[in-house]
Design a protein around this motif. Structure first.
Motif, PDB file in Angstrom:
ATOM      1  N   ALA A 420      -3.978  -6.639  14.373  1.00  0.00           N
ATOM      2  CA  ALA A 420      -4.711  -6.568  13.107  1.00  0.00           C
ATOM      3  C   ALA A 420      -4.528  -5.197  12.469  1.00  0.00           C
ATOM      4  O   ALA A 420      -4.279  -5.083  11.260  1.00  0.00           O
ATOM      5  CB  ALA A 420      -6.191  -6.859  13.357  1.00  0.00           C
ATOM      6  N   GLU A 421      -4.622  -4.154  13.296  1.00  0.00           N
ATOM      7  CA  GLU A 421      -4.445  -2.804  12.748  1.00  0.00           C
ATOM      8  C   GLU A 421      -3.052  -2.614  12.167  1.00  0.00           C
ATOM      9  O   GLU A 421      -2.870  -2.013  11.109  1.00  0.00           O
ATOM     10  CB  GLU A 421      -4.684  -1.763  13.840  1.00  0.00           C
ATOM     11  CG  GLU A 421      -6.145  -1.473  14.068  1.00  0.00           C
ATOM     12  CD  GLU A 421      -6.346  -0.489  15.211  1.00  0.00           C
ATOM     13  OE1 GLU A 421      -7.505  -0.360  15.642  1.00  0.00           O
ATOM     14  OE2 GLU A 421      -5.362   0.115  15.670  1.00  0.00           O
ATOM     15  N   LYS A 422      -2.104  -3.145  12.899  1.00  0.00           N
ATOM     16  CA  LYS A 422      -0.708  -3.004  12.444  1.00  0.00           C
ATOM     17  C   LYS A 422      -0.505  -3.708  11.103  1.00  0.00           C
ATOM     18  O   LYS A 422       0.138  -3.173  10.190  1.00  0.00           O
ATOM     19  CB  LYS A 422       0.189  -3.649  13.491  1.00  0.00           C
ATOM     20  CG  LYS A 422       1.464  -2.939  13.738  1.00  0.00           C
ATOM     21  CD  LYS A 422       2.194  -3.713  14.813  1.00  0.00           C
ATOM     22  CE  LYS A 422       3.433  -3.016  15.252  1.00  0.00           C
ATOM     23  NZ  LYS A 422       4.102  -3.741  16.304  1.00  0.00           N
ATOM     24  N   LYS A 423      -1.077  -4.904  11.019  1.00  0.00           N
ATOM     25  CA  LYS A 423      -0.913  -5.672   9.788  1.00  0.00           C
ATOM     26  C   LYS A 423      -1.541  -4.935   8.617  1.00  0.00           C
ATOM     27  O   LYS A 423      -0.968  -4.822   7.532  1.00  0.00           O
ATOM     28  CB  LYS A 423      -1.558  -7.049   9.960  1.00  0.00           C
ATOM     29  CG  LYS A 423      -0.757  -8.167   9.324  1.00  0.00           C
ATOM     30  CD  LYS A 423      -1.480  -9.458   9.314  1.00  0.00           C
ATOM     31  CE  LYS A 423      -1.393 -10.136  10.658  1.00  0.00           C
ATOM     32  NZ  LYS A 423      -1.945 -11.503  10.629  1.00  0.00           N
ATOM     33  N   LYS A 424      -2.727  -4.379   8.867  1.00  0.00           N
ATOM     34  CA  LYS A 424      -3.418  -3.638   7.813  1.00  0.00           C
ATOM     35  C   LYS A 424      -2.573  -2.469   7.357  1.00  0.00           C
ATOM     36  O   LYS A 424      -2.417  -2.204   6.165  1.00  0.00           O
ATOM     37  CB  LYS A 424      -4.752  -3.116   8.347  1.00  0.00           C
ATOM     38  CG  LYS A 424      -5.878  -4.063   8.275  1.00  0.00           C
ATOM     39  CD  LYS A 424      -7.200  -3.296   8.184  1.00  0.00           C
ATOM     40  CE  LYS A 424      -8.302  -4.249   7.840  1.00  0.00           C
ATOM     41  NZ  LYS A 424      -9.263  -4.475   8.872  1.00  0.00           N
ATOM     42  N   ARG A 428      -1.073  -1.763   3.702  1.00  0.00           N
ATOM     43  CA  ARG A 428      -1.365  -0.526   2.955  1.00  0.00           C
ATOM     44  C   ARG A 428      -0.079   0.120   2.498  1.00  0.00           C
ATOM     45  O   ARG A 428       0.062   0.576   1.362  1.00  0.00           O
ATOM     46  CB  ARG A 428      -2.136   0.452   3.840  1.00  0.00           C
ATOM     47  CG  ARG A 428      -3.603   0.240   3.812  1.00  0.00           C
ATOM     48  CD  ARG A 428      -4.350   1.417   4.422  1.00  0.00           C
ATOM     49  NE  ARG A 428      -5.619   0.910   4.929  1.00  0.00           N
ATOM     50  CZ  ARG A 428      -5.976   0.888   6.200  1.00  0.00           C
ATOM     51  NH1 ARG A 428      -5.179   1.366   7.127  1.00  0.00           N
ATOM     52  NH2 ARG A 428      -7.140   0.391   6.557  1.00  0.00           N
ATOM     53  N   LYS A 429       0.871   0.168   3.409  1.00  0.00           N
ATOM     54  CA  LYS A 429       2.164   0.772   3.066  1.00  0.00           C
ATOM     55  C   LYS A 429       2.846   0.011   1.953  1.00  0.00           C
ATOM     56  O   LYS A 429       3.433   0.594   1.050  1.00  0.00           O
ATOM     57  CB  LYS A 429       3.082   0.732   4.298  1.00  0.00           C
ATOM     58  CG  LYS A 429       3.279   2.060   4.962  1.00  0.00           C
ATOM     59  CD  LYS A 429       4.208   1.886   6.113  1.00  0.00           C
ATOM     60  CE  LYS A 429       5.423   2.749   5.931  1.00  0.00           C
ATOM     61  NZ  LYS A 429       6.197   2.837   7.151  1.00  0.00           N
ATOM     62  N   ALA A 430       2.745  -1.334   2.020  1.00  0.00           N
ATOM     63  CA  ALA A 430       3.451  -2.147   1.044  1.00  0.00           C
ATOM     64  C   ALA A 430       2.882  -1.956  -0.349  1.00  0.00           C
ATOM     65  O   ALA A 430       3.601  -2.096  -1.339  1.00  0.00           O
ATOM     66  CB  ALA A 430       3.388  -3.612   1.440  1.00  0.00           C
ATOM     67  N   HIS A 431       1.578  -1.640  -0.396  1.00  0.00           N
ATOM     68  CA  HIS A 431       0.950  -1.541  -1.709  1.00  0.00           C
ATOM     69  C   HIS A 431       0.770  -0.117  -2.173  1.00  0.00           C
ATOM     70  O   HIS A 431       0.005   0.143  -3.084  1.00  0.00           O
ATOM     71  CB  HIS A 431      -0.399  -2.270  -1.686  1.00  0.00           C
ATOM     72  CG  HIS A 431      -0.221  -3.742  -1.554  1.00  0.00           C
ATOM     73  ND1 HIS A 431       0.032  -4.550  -2.632  1.00  0.00           N
ATOM     74  CD2 HIS A 431      -0.203  -4.538  -0.464  1.00  0.00           C
ATOM     75  CE1 HIS A 431       0.183  -5.791  -2.207  1.00  0.00           C
ATOM     76  NE2 HIS A 431       0.046  -5.822  -0.904  1.00  0.00           N
ATOM     77  N   SER A 432       1.427   0.827  -1.544  1.00  0.00           N
ATOM     78  CA  SER A 432       1.332   2.205  -2.038  1.00  0.00           C
ATOM     79  C   SER A 432       2.739   2.714  -2.298  1.00  0.00           C
ATOM     80  O   SER A 432       3.724   2.069  -1.931  1.00  0.00           O
ATOM     81  CB  SER A 432       0.631   3.082  -1.010  1.00  0.00           C
ATOM     82  OG  SER A 432       1.220   2.897   0.240  1.00  0.00           O
ATOM     83  N   THR A 433       2.816   3.856  -2.946  1.00  0.00           N
ATOM     84  CA  THR A 433       4.140   4.363  -3.291  1.00  0.00           C
ATOM     85  C   THR A 433       4.917   4.645  -2.012  1.00  0.00           C
ATOM     86  O   THR A 433       4.358   5.133  -1.031  1.00  0.00           O
ATOM     87  CB  THR A 433       4.057   5.675  -4.085  1.00  0.00           C
ATOM     88  OG1 THR A 433       3.134   6.526  -3.401  1.00  0.00           O
ATOM     89  CG2 THR A 433       3.599   5.436  -5.495  1.00  0.00           C
ATOM     90  N   PRO A 434       6.179   4.342  -2.033  1.00  0.00           N
ATOM     91  CA  PRO A 434       6.954   4.532  -0.807  1.00  0.00           C
ATOM     92  C   PRO A 434       6.998   6.002  -0.424  1.00  0.00           C
ATOM     93  O   PRO A 434       7.277   6.866  -1.247  1.00  0.00           O
ATOM     94  CB  PRO A 434       8.347   4.019  -1.186  1.00  0.00           C
ATOM     95  CG  PRO A 434       8.375   4.005  -2.661  1.00  0.00           C
ATOM     96  CD  PRO A 434       6.990   3.820  -3.131  1.00  0.00           C
ATOM     97  N   GLY A 435       6.679   6.284   0.809  1.00  0.00           N
ATOM     98  CA  GLY A 435       6.702   7.651   1.282  1.00  0.00           C
ATOM     99  C   GLY A 435       5.346   8.297   1.302  1.00  0.00           C
ATOM    100  O   GLY A 435       5.190   9.389   1.852  1.00  0.00           O
ATOM    101  N   SER A 436       4.319   7.641   0.726  1.00  0.00           N
ATOM    102  CA  SER A 436       3.020   8.295   0.718  1.00  0.00           C
ATOM    103  C   SER A 436       2.313   8.116   2.056  1.00  0.00           C
ATOM    104  O   SER A 436       1.602   8.994   2.514  1.00  0.00           O
ATOM    105  CB  SER A 436       2.154   7.742  -0.408  1.00  0.00           C
ATOM    106  OG  SER A 436       1.970   6.359  -0.192  1.00  0.00           O
TER     107      SER A 436
END
Lengths: 452, 508
Positions: A420-424, A428-436
């Motif tokens: 679950a943590e990994k999926k979250k 989060r990564k998918a919906h934020s700017t790449p590299g943030s």
């Protein structure tokens, strides 16, 4: 015309007398062996099944203590003996072959927290919560005559009283110094009643200590402030400190690669570090479901055994992330200490239920003297099983271990939590700017910082 | 120079040069390496790479040790026949050979005449020690070939068409008039394979390809090849109902079939008097040998091909190494005798022919493998060794699923096939299937007033939406990608001053 025909004379190919061995002729040509891979696969399958049939790792329990066992020590000079100390102050020397007590060392008033034997095997040093360090001389005659079993009590050679409770003790390899830890790290000599040297870094209790087998002046300690500290005896100040997110319960140095050590942590994993480069773990060993209490390396340096609060003992390869073996019994409660025997064949675990248990390091190993033919056969079975252990049928059999229900459930729970943590994290990564958002590698994740 | 060529045997007198030696060593080394090594450069995992490098080195060392062993430590050397001068090897007669050869080998050349009981067929155990012969009129005999001793002889009182040994000399099977029977070494009938439901039958297949007269097992991979009257050869494995391969080999019915022990060559003979040699990796003809109508074919361990036609047996050999079979030797038995079966004896330079008046054995130098392996097939086996070997073969018994055309595929990794994107219809179908599956789930019936209809309906709706969710996500992703592509196209069309007004979406 030149002609020659195959002619075999019976005398050349059969034995002369009936007491001779039968003659064996070999031809390794692959064309004489059609379908050799299929035959090898069938043999691998059978070898895996046989290994499971013969897997009986538990040898016996050593009964005698009346309180939980808190620490154990190996005698470097005597293979058959092991020292154990319990929470009520009782120290015993056991003979592993007969699983009986050889002699007792009474004297401690409180729990015995640390036990260690000197390199020549003649002295035993113990420390406890009653603020004392006691030095005993190990009776050589008694250790040789194991059938004596007289449980003779032995008087301490020396008792050194300190100011605070002591938590652990370890002896220098090849030297005559030993270190005790408690409120601070103290270096003692056998004859002096006061410590020769003291190290202090921070105000928290230091809970375990280990001397390096290859470099006798180097030692590693772990403290309640979640740190692992390395000390060099030749320097006046401590050398280096590594702070993690959870406390390390025990440390073991790899005897074959003395620069590497493995730390048994409260967060159910073991972390292997290179002492020269502490900012990143070399390997993270994850399989326990509760805090890992103790760790010990095999003399081969290729695997180590861990005992954990979740009532299991696991054996890990030195560079592998997952355990190769798990041992558990209904009667074995929280495991507080484990030791790998000096011939790399046995594991001794001391647990909460006042028993020391003796296990085989390789569960399906045949004990005793093996004929060369038997040895070769075992080696062949092992090799052919390892060649095909990646295939699904063989893998399923080789991997299969029965887990007690609480461990199985706990594992599943941890799995779901981690997933679950990994999926979250992924979302989060998918919906934020790449590299943030930067994911930290597993090896660095639990380290907070390194302090010089 | 010319004289040396004529004699032809001078190559043996001159010691080979170092280069030749090392080249020879390399070829034997290749044989023991069993194929190419793994490509370790493509690996990124350093730990695995290190482990595999060590292993490859070990394989190389063991192959070298095996090659050296083959060169220096083998007890026997193979047989050979070399013609001198203007002699041709195929004109050399058996009595000439018998005169030149030692007494033990010359005893291998004989004829056994049994006039009454019909054409004889025969089979050898894998070690070549025992032979089972059966005459058409019911005469069954087991013979020990080393001592020429008759172990057991019996009359089964029915027509016998074929006889084979099972795993060793203690059991053999006889194809009698109606059913196959299995016998013990003492001649006791053990089984009659009458009822197809008893015993462990693995498969029963209708070929649909016409009458079959010949059947052979490929020793390399265990598949069974069957020759049909239409000229096709079909290959079967026990676990599939359809044949693995169907080859059209001849214009007429197939009269004989034989496999080379290395599994790469197959020889077939058709009624149109041609022997064809096939390459089994490409399934193509390698060579056609006209003029022979062979009723029986057999390959020896060293690759010589024996063809039996009428009363003449022809042995062909491939001497240049390029799979070009040419005449090597020949033998004609008494006129009027018809050869029924030719069979090379394993590990001996002997060819045994079963014919209408008994059987004959002749010497064919260079046909047998000179060095046997005790753990594979031992002609000098004691009964204790035989019992142990039986147990070991039982332990190593292959399950029928392991029989396949390419036996080296076991243990290999299936090549990664990039899955093509499912079409829209397929995705719809999958979605429907998921929804149907969810609809079938039985919800728990709650009590104490918690079982409201509205709640149940809501729960079911939620379940269906959950099942549809991954498909909808995929669709949106696809739509997003397409939109992205379109957007890119649009962006390039806009003039520079208007570009600042284009809505920028965060990259997925």
């Amino acid at each position: 015309m030149k002609v020659k025909v195959i002619s075999r004379s019976t005398d050349e190919f059969t034995r002369e007398r009936s007491q001779d061995l039968q003659r064996v002729f070999r031809n390794f040509d692959p064309k004489l062996r059609p379908q050799e891979k299929a035959v090898e696969y069938v043999r691998a399958l059978n070898a895996a099944k046989l290994e499971k049939i013969f897997a009986r790792p538990f040898i016996g329990a050593m009964d005698g203590h009346i309180d939980a066992i808190s620490c154990m020590a190996k005698n470097p000079n005597f293979l058959k003996g092991i020292f154990s100390g319990s929470m009520d102050g009782d120290i015993r020397l056991w003979d592993i072959a007969s699983r009986k007590t050889v002699c007792q060392f009474p004297g401690h008033q409180g729990a015995v927290r640390g036990l260690t034997a000197s390199t020549d095997g003649s002295t035993l040093i113990s420390c406890g919560t009653d603020c004392t360090v006691r030095i005993w001389s190990v009776p050589v005659a008694a250790t040789l005559e194991s059938d004596h079993a007289s449980n003779k009590p032995i008087e301490a050679n020396a008792v050194y009283v300190g100011k605070n409770a002591y938590w652990a003790v370890d002896h220098q390899w090849g030297g005559d110094l030993f270190a005790t830890t408690g409120a601070r790290v103290e270096i003692w000599n056998h004859n002096r009643s006061q410590p020769v040297n003291t190290f202090e870094w921070g105000t928290d209790t230091v809970i375990s200590v280990r001397f390096n087998p290859g470099e006798p002046n180097l030692l590693a300690t772990s403290a309640s402030d979640r740190s692992i500290a390395l000390y060099d005896l030749r320097m006046s100040t401590p050398a280096r400190k590594l702070i993690m997110q959870t406390r390390t319960n025990s440390i073991a140095w790899n005897p074959m690669e003395p620069l590497n050590f493995t730390a048994a942590n409260e967060d159910c994993s073991c972390y292997s570090y290179d002492a020269r480069k502490l900012d990143e773990a070399k390997c993270v060993h994850k399989d326990h479901v509760s805090a890992v209490m103790d760790i010990d390396y095999s003399p081969t340096g290729r695997e180590f055994v861990t005992g954990s609060y979740d009532r299991t003992v696991r054996i890990f390869p030195y560079n592998g992330g997952h355990s190769r073996e798990i041992y558990h019994t209904k009667r074995m409660q929280r495991v507080f200490c484990v030791k790998f025997s000096s011939d790399a064949s046995y594991i001794i675990s001391g647990s909460d239920d006042t028993n020391l248990r003796l296990w085989k390091a390789k569960a399906s190993e045949q004990m005793g003297v093996l004929l060369p033919r038997e040895q070769k056969k075992h080696e062949y079975q092992e090799a052919v099983k390892n060649r095909y252990k990646h295939l699904p049928e063989v893998k399923r059999i080789v991997r299969h271990r029965h887990l007690p229900r609480p461990i199985y459930k706990a594992k599943e729970l941890r799995r779901t939590v981690i997933d679950a943590e990994k999926k979250k994290e992924e979302r989060r990564k998918a919906h934020s700017t790449p590299g943030s958002i930067v994911t930290e590698s597993v090896r660095k994740r639990r380290i907070i910082r390194e302090v010089e | 120079m010319g004289l040396e060529e004529e004699t032809g045997g001078s190559a043996k007198d001159v010691p080979p040069t170092e280069q030749e030696l090392s080249a020879e060593f390399d070829t034997t080394l290749q044989k023991y390496l069993r194929g190419e090594g793994a490509d370790l450069e493509a690996l990124k995992d350093k730990k695995l790479k290190g482990q595999l490098t060590v292993r490859e080195k070990l394989y190389g060392n063991s192959a070298k040790a095996a090659a050296k062993f083959e060169k220096w430590l083998m007890p026997s050397e193979g047989g050979y026949l070399e013609a001198e001068g203007i002699e041709k090897t195929w004109r050399i007669k058996q009595d000439q050979i018998t005169r030149e050869v030692d007494i033990l080998s010359s005893r291998n050349q004989y004829d056994i005449v049994l006039k009454d009981l019909g054409p004889y067929t025969l089979d050898f155990t894998p070690s070549g020690r025992y032979m089972a012969t059966a005459g058409r009129k019911g005469h069954v005999a087991i013979v020990d070939m080393k001592s020429m001793e008759l172990i057991r002889e019996m009359q089964v009182k029915e027509t016998v068409r074929d006889i084979v040994f099972l795993h060793n000399e203690t059991f053999f099977a006889v194809a009698q008039k109606k059913y196959p029977y299995i016998y013990n070494r003492d001649g006791i009938e053990l089984h009659c394979l009458k009822d197809v439901t008893t015993g462990e039958m693995i498969g029963n297949f209708r070929t649909g390809l016409g009458r079959t007269e010949t059947m052979q097992v490929n020793p390399f991979n265990g598949v069974i090849a069957v020759g049909h009257s239409g000229g096709t050869v079909s290959m079967w494995k026990p676990t599939s109902a359809a044949p693995l391969v169907k080859m059209l080999c001849h214009h007429g019915p197939i009269s004989a079939l034989a496999f080379h022990p290395n599994g790469q060559l197959m020889a077939t003979c058709g009624r149109e008097k041609k022997i064809k040699i096939w390459d089994l990796r490409k399934f193509e003809v390698v060579q056609t040998i006209p003029g022979h109508h062979a009723k029986t074919l057999d390959f020896s361990q060293k690759g010589l091909l024996a063809a039996g036609t009428g009363s003449y047996a022809q042995v062909l050999g491939d001497f240049s190494g390029s799979q070009n079979y040419s005449r090597y030797m020949g033998h004609s038995i008494a006129k009027g005798y018809q050869i029924g079966k030719v069979s090379f004896r394993p590990y001996e330079d002997v060819l045994v022919m079963g014919h209408s008046m008994g059987w004959s054995s002749i010497l064919i130098p260079g046909s047998g493998e000179p060095n046997f392996d005790t753990w594979v097939a031992n002609p000098f086996e004691t009964s204790k060794q035989r019992r142990e070997k039986e147990i070991h073969t039982l332990l190593d018994k292959l399950p029928p699923e392991t029989i396949m055309l390419d036996p080296s595929k076991i243990g290999t990794v299936r090549p990664y096939k990039k899955r093509e994107k499912p079409t829209k219809e397929e995705m719809e179908a999958e979605k429907e299937a998921a929804v149907e599956a969810v609809k079938d789930i039985a919800l728990k019936k709650k009590t104490k007033g918690r079982n409201k209809t509205s709640k149940r309906v809501m729960k079911r709706k939620v379940l269906i939406d959950k099942a549809k969710k991954p498909f909808i996500e995929k669709e949106m992703q696809e739509a997003g990608k397409l939109a992205g592509k379109r957007k890119l196209g649009e962006e390039t069309e806009l003039p520079a001053s208007l570009k600042r007004f284009v809505r920028k979406k965060a990259a997925v």
